[in-house]
Design a protein around this motif. Structure first.
Motif, PDB file in Angstrom:
ATOM      1  N   ILE A  26       0.764  -1.081   0.178  1.00 14.97           N
ATOM      2  CA  ILE A  26       0.005  -0.038  -0.104  1.00 14.97           C
ATOM      3  C   ILE A  26       0.933   1.247  -0.065  1.00 14.97           C
ATOM      4  O   ILE A  26       1.949   1.533   0.554  1.00 14.97           O
ATOM      5  N   CYS A  27       0.528   2.345  -0.718  1.00 18.46           N
ATOM      6  CA  CYS A  27       1.245   3.662  -0.762  1.00 18.46           C
ATOM      7  C   CYS A  27       1.438   3.966   0.776  1.00 18.46           C
ATOM      8  O   CYS A  27       0.698   4.289   1.385  1.00 18.46           O
ATOM      9  N   GLY A  28       2.643   4.275   0.946  1.00 14.12           N
ATOM     10  CA  GLY A  28       3.172   4.879   2.185  1.00 14.12           C
ATOM     11  C   GLY A  28       2.808   6.166   2.471  1.00 14.12           C
ATOM     12  O   GLY A  28       3.072   6.700   3.551  1.00 14.12           O
ATOM     13  N   LYS A  36       3.347   1.722  -6.693  1.00 14.46           N
ATOM     14  CA  LYS A  36       3.665   1.318  -7.969  1.00 14.46           C
ATOM     15  C   LYS A  36       5.316   1.653  -8.148  1.00 14.46           C
ATOM     16  O   LYS A  36       6.046   1.242  -8.881  1.00 14.46           O
ATOM     17  N   TYR A  37       5.630   2.686  -7.279  1.00 13.99           N
ATOM     18  CA  TYR A  37       7.075   3.083  -7.268  1.00 13.99           C
ATOM     19  C   TYR A  37       7.763   3.249  -6.145  1.00 13.99           C
ATOM     20  O   TYR A  37       7.194   3.038  -5.024  1.00 13.99           O
ATOM     21  N   CYS A  38       9.190   3.482  -5.903  1.00 14.26           N
ATOM     22  CA  CYS A  38       9.826   3.575  -4.859  1.00 14.26           C
ATOM     23  C   CYS A  38      10.675   4.656  -4.733  1.00 14.26           C
ATOM     24  O   CYS A  38      11.500   4.905  -5.776  1.00 14.26           O
ATOM     25  N   CYS A  39      10.614   5.583  -3.716  1.00 11.99           N
ATOM     26  CA  CYS A  39      11.574   6.841  -3.865  1.00 11.99           C
ATOM     27  C   CYS A  39      13.068   6.429  -3.713  1.00 11.99           C
ATOM     28  O   CYS A  39      13.319   5.624  -2.645  1.00 11.99           O
ATOM     29  N   PRO A  40      13.799   6.985  -4.554  1.00 16.36           N
ATOM     30  CA  PRO A  40      15.321   6.541  -4.363  1.00 16.36           C
ATOM     31  C   PRO A  40      16.130   7.033  -3.356  1.00 16.36           C
ATOM     32  O   PRO A  40      17.112   6.630  -2.992  1.00 16.36           O
ATOM     33  N   ARG A  41      15.255   8.208  -2.728  1.00 14.16           N
ATOM     34  CA  ARG A  41      16.071   8.907  -1.714  1.00 14.16           C
ATOM     35  C   ARG A  41      15.686   8.303  -0.228  1.00 14.16           C
ATOM     36  O   ARG A  41      16.416   7.703   0.587  1.00 14.16           O
ATOM     37  N   CYS A  42      14.365   8.264   0.042  1.00 11.24           N
ATOM     38  CA  CYS A  42      13.988   7.803   1.324  1.00 11.24           C
ATOM     39  C   CYS A  42      13.176   6.261   1.445  1.00 11.24           C
ATOM     40  O   CYS A  42      12.858   5.755   2.323  1.00 11.24           O
ATOM     41  N   VAL A  44      10.691   5.326   0.373  1.00 10.09           N
ATOM     42  CA  VAL A  44       9.243   4.873   0.689  1.00 10.09           C
ATOM     43  C   VAL A  44       8.571   4.703  -0.676  1.00 10.09           C
ATOM     44  O   VAL A  44       8.662   5.239  -1.756  1.00 10.09           O
ATOM     45  N   TYR A  45       7.516   3.749  -0.357  1.00 10.63           N
ATOM     46  CA  TYR A  45       6.762   3.186  -1.504  1.00 10.63           C
ATOM     47  C   TYR A  45       5.525   4.274  -2.099  1.00 10.63           C
ATOM     48  O   TYR A  45       4.836   4.861  -0.760  1.00 10.63           O
ATOM     49  N   TYR A  46       5.194   4.484  -3.286  1.00  7.83           N
ATOM     50  CA  TYR A  46       4.291   5.562  -3.671  1.00  7.83           C
ATOM     51  C   TYR A  46       3.495   5.080  -4.612  1.00  7.83           C
ATOM     52  O   TYR A  46       4.027   4.527  -5.441  1.00  7.83           O
ATOM     53  N   CYS A  47       2.241   5.819  -4.846  1.00  8.81           N
ATOM     54  CA  CYS A  47       1.504   5.310  -5.981  1.00  8.81           C
ATOM     55  C   CYS A  47       1.248   6.090  -7.213  1.00  8.81           C
ATOM     56  O   CYS A  47       1.095   5.714  -8.353  1.00  8.81           O
TER      57      CYS A  47
END
Length: 382
Positions: A26-28, A36-42, A44-47
């Motif tokens: 689930i989107c964090g 669908k994606y993952c932040c390359p910095r922190c 966190v997964y987001y949609c």
């Protein structure tokens, strides 16, 4: 409330388990949609992009953008093409409403102008429209660095003539004859606006009581032929002193008082003198143009004004010789301080020209005045 863990294990990322109770996919940021994606910095997964740019993630995303920009700047410090690409990236960011300041590095050394069509390159016409075009330093200062370099390159290659528009002689106009004619004063002014100003002269009877020689009109033709060749040669812009020297070089009537017995001989004299001249480089085509121009001048702009062009030619030559005489008297102005343009492009010297005989110039001025009075007093037919 459970504590959201932004660092997900590898097992959670590759797991294909579809358990509805699991929140690991689930989107964090919105805690609603499937990520669908993952932040390359922190990490966190987001949609979606909206979640990525949300206030909850703002501090991370803005910092990430800034780091990317500074990294790229350091990579392409002296590459203009790469800097332009970076500007494009920033503009795309701004179009996506990303709240990020453009780094100061891009605002230094003129980089801010990349996005403004370069104010230096305002249309040349607008830059010089209020300048005195006879002031070379003012015009030179209005040019951009690229334009100055282009000008010097053309000078070095001898190609300046390629950018100078071809001059159109004022004597080529011939009024169309009509059975019914609407007199339009504005049109009449337009016809003669480029013609040299006609010199006012006294009637011939006040100058002499001697009967004029029949050869006068042929002598005038010799002068007209010389004038038309030189005006074409200098593309309509003729220096008074230089033009006078060249004129005396090819016009036998003014130079040696030679008289002519017919039109053909008067014109042919100019042909031979110009071909033999050490000052003028001419060819067969230029000679043919000169002969046609002489015919047009003798023909005049109309039947009613058939002698107007002849008087205009003699008046202009009189003006040139007067300026040349005055210039030779005041030629000791070499003490003037040199301006930027003058230092870079020294004034054209006349060392290659024969010395101008001022006494001869004065005699020519008297002769021209006599010829003008002759045309005014007699209905001359050429």
């Amino acid at each position: 409330m459970s504590n959201t863990n932004y660092s997900l294990s590898e097992g959670d990322i590759i797991s294909e388990e579809k358990s509805s109770s699991s929140k690991q996919n689930i989107c964090g940021l919105c805690n609603t949609n499937v990520s669908k994606y993952c932040c390359p910095r922190c990490e966190v997964y987001y949609c979606s992009l909206d979640c990525y740019k949300s206030e909850k993630h703002n501090e991370c995303s803005e910092s990430f953008y800034k780091d990317c920009v500074h990294e790229e700047l350091g990579f392409y410090q002296n590459d203009d093409e790469s800097k332009q690409k970076m500007i494009d990236i920033l503009k795309r960011m701004q179009n996506q409403d990303v709240d990020i300041d453009i780094p100061e590095e891009l605002l230094e050394d003129g980089y801010s102008d990349i996005d403004s069509d370069d104010d230096e390159h305002i249309d040349l016409h607008d830059r010089i429209k209020d300048l005195n075009l006879d002031d070379p330093d003012a015009v030179w200062s209005a040019l951009t660095e690229d334009e100055r370099n282009d000008f010097e390159s053309l000078l070095n290659q001898g190609d300046v003539g390629s950018i100078i528009p071809q001059w159109k002689p004022w004597w080529v106009y011939r009024k169309e004859e009509k059975l019914v004619e609407d007199m339009n004063n504005h049109e009449k002014e337009e016809i003669f606006k480029d013609c040299p100003h006609l010199k006012t002269v006294p009637p011939l009877s006040s100058l002499t009581r001697t009967e004029p020689s029949p050869s006068i009109k042929f002598n005038i033709t010799n002068i007209i032929a010389s004038y038309t060749l030189l005006m074409r040669y200098f593309n309509g812009e003729i220096d008074a002193v230089e033009g006078t020297v060249y004129l005396l070089n090819i016009c036998s009537n003014l130079d040696t008082n030679m008289n002519f017995e017919d039109l053909a001989t008067a014109v042919e004299s100019v042909t031979q003198k110009s071909l033999q001249s050490n000052l003028i480089e001419t060819d067969k085509n230029s000679i043919e143009v000169m002969k046609h121009d002489t015919f047009l001048v003798l023909q005049g702009p109309s039947k009613e004004k058939k002698l107007h062009y002849c008087k205009a030619v003699l008046s202009h030559i009189h003006s040139l010789l007067t300026k040349a005489k005055d210039a030779e008297k005041n030629s000791n102005d070499s003490s003037k301080s040199k301006s930027e343009f003058s230092r870079k492009f020294p004034e054209h010297k006349r060392h290659h020209l024969p010395n101008l005989d001022i006494s001869k110039v004065k005699r020519c001025l008297k002769k021209l005045e006599y010829y003008l009075s002759y045309i005014e007093s007699f209905d001359v037919e050429f």
